[in-house]
Design an enzyme around this catalytic site. Structure first.
Site, mmCIF file in Angstrom:
data_model
loop_
_atom_site.group_PDB
_atom_site.id
_atom_site.type_symbol
_atom_site.label_atom_id
_atom_site.label_comp_id
_atom_site.label_asym_id
_atom_site.label_seq_id
_atom_site.Cartn_x
_atom_site.Cartn_y
_atom_site.Cartn_z
ATOM 1 N N ASP A 252 35.065 -5.619 28.061
ATOM 2 C CA ASP A 252 34.419 -4.775 27.040
ATOM 3 C C ASP A 252 33.819 -5.648 25.929
ATOM 4 O O ASP A 252 33.150 -5.147 25.023
ATOM 5 C CB ASP A 252 35.368 -3.707 26.486
ATOM 6 N N SER A 253 33.997 -6.973 26.034
ATOM 7 C CA SER A 253 33.262 -7.897 25.155
ATOM 8 C C SER A 253 31.758 -7.697 25.309
ATOM 9 O O SER A 253 30.981 -8.146 24.471
ATOM 10 C CB SER A 253 33.638 -9.352 25.468
ATOM 11 N N ASP B 21 37.129 -3.547 32.512
ATOM 12 C CA ASP B 21 37.931 -3.196 31.343
ATOM 13 C C ASP B 21 37.879 -1.700 31.060
ATOM 14 O O ASP B 21 36.818 -1.082 31.149
ATOM 15 C CB ASP B 21 37.339 -3.898 30.103
ATOM 16 N N LYS C 236 41.434 -3.286 33.815
ATOM 17 C CA LYS C 236 42.256 -3.995 32.816
ATOM 18 C C LYS C 236 42.412 -3.096 31.602
ATOM 19 O O LYS C 236 41.478 -2.388 31.228
ATOM 20 C CB LYS C 236 41.605 -5.323 32.414
ATOM 21 N N GLU D 140 44.480 -2.978 27.532
ATOM 22 C CA GLU D 140 45.175 -3.759 26.498
ATOM 23 C C GLU D 140 46.477 -3.068 26.105
ATOM 24 O O GLU D 140 46.530 -1.841 26.011
ATOM 25 C CB GLU D 140 44.272 -3.920 25.263
ATOM 26 N N GLU E 151 45.955 -13.636 25.412
ATOM 27 C CA GLU E 151 44.827 -14.067 24.564
ATOM 28 C C GLU E 151 45.325 -14.639 23.243
ATOM 29 O O GLU E 151 46.137 -14.014 22.544
ATOM 30 C CB GLU E 151 43.871 -12.882 24.289
HETATM 31 O O1 KIV Z 1 36.480 -8.208 27.104
HETATM 32 C C1 KIV Z 1 36.691 -9.367 27.496
HETATM 33 O O2 KIV Z 1 35.783 -10.144 27.763
HETATM 34 C C2 KIV Z 1 38.084 -9.770 27.638
HETATM 35 C C3 KIV Z 1 38.350 -11.226 27.791
HETATM 36 C C4 KIV Z 1 38.162 -11.862 26.478
HETATM 37 C C5 KIV Z 1 39.685 -11.486 28.360
HETATM 38 O O3 KIV Z 1 38.953 -8.973 27.577
#
Ligand code: KIV
Length: 278
Positions: free
Chosen positions: A49-50, A88, A118, A120, A187
């Protein structure tokens, strides 16, 4: 060696089986073309989600939506054929209940065809992780610095630099492993804590700012290519593509203005005329 000789996609159980073995190689990708470039080198491609910050210039990952993740997840699946693609779950799509999480994860998996999701969170997400895993959804967890909690954490800060902060982070890592996650992202965690967690839990740890003690590494692709304006200390810039792009665009702009592009090689000619029959 991180590249497995296989014609099928790497699966979540394959990654789980790599605990303590050859380091797991992972990068983020949000596009078909970068996914194609990464595919032969990476075991796991993360549609993180970056993308909200990297592609859309957002201040944080908080505004990212499920639709944004699905659109880019589909692109990465089209561009790759070998690596495990993990998408994510964005903020607000899974925290309210196990049922909400299942609905969002099922949408991601059905619409993108990815191999895992994924999310969090540590102990607070353990029930949800178990619920998803029991229903056939492989889950990669993410503990330590969790960017979706930026407002509660008060900033992007390294975790576990003081031994008195270790216990909750270790409990989070143990909880997600026990709940059935196939791997966990650590992280921005101080090296000795990352090393201890990696020794203590039975699933692979994928570090980002968590030292070489982890079972694998992940970086944001644009950060390591030198395309991000600011990067944290843990990023190594393997290339500096920003100035190369600047030079290419400047040369193009100059040639367009001088009418030297397009040149003869870049234009279509007319078909040669056929002589008329007498
Ligand atoms: O969103 C992302 O790119 C991430 C990585 C930084 C692990 O969660």
């Amino acid at each position: 060696m991180s590249i497995e000789p296989s014609s099928r996609r790497i699966s979540a159980p394959d990654i789980r089986a790599r605990k303590g073995g050859n380091p797991i190689v992972s990068l983020t990708s949000y596009h078909a073309h970068t996914a194609a470039l990464l595919d032969k080198h990476c075991d796991l491609i993360l549609v993180g989600d970056s993308l909200g910050m990297v592609m859309h210039g957002l201040e944080s990952t908080i505004p990212v939506t499920l639709d944004m993740m699905i659109l880019q997840g589909k692109a990465v699946m089209r561009g790759s054929s070998r690596a495990l693609v993990v998408v994510d779950m964005p903020f607000g799509s899974y925290e309210a209940s196990r049922e909400q999480a299942f609905g969002s994860a099922a949408r991601i998996m059905k619409e993108t065809g990815c191999g895992a999701i994924k999310l969090e969170g540590g102990r607070r997400m353990a029930d949800t992780i178990a619920f998803l895993v029991e229903r056939g959804i492989p889950v990669m967890a993410h503990v330590g610095l969790t960017p979706q909690s930026i407002n509660a954490l008060g900033g992007f800060r390294t975790q576990g630099r003081d031994p008195s902060d270790w216990e909750p982070i270790e409990q989070d890592a143990r909880a997600v492993a026990q709940a059935g996650a196939f791997a966990v992202v650590l992280e921005a965690i101080a090296e000795p804590l990352a090393a201890k967690i990696t020794r203590d839990i039975p699933i692979p740890t994928i570090g980002i700012g968590a030292s070489a003690a982890c079972d694998g590494q992940v970086l944001v692709l644009e950060d390591m290519l030198g395309l991000s304006p600011r990067v944290p200390k843990f990023v190594k810039r393997y290339s500096d593509l920003g100035p190369a792009i600047d030079r290419a665009v400047a040369a193009y702009a100059a040639e367009v203005r001088a009418r030297s592009f397009p040149a003869a090689d870049n234009v279509y000619e007319m078909k040669p005329r056929r002589a008329k029959a007498p």
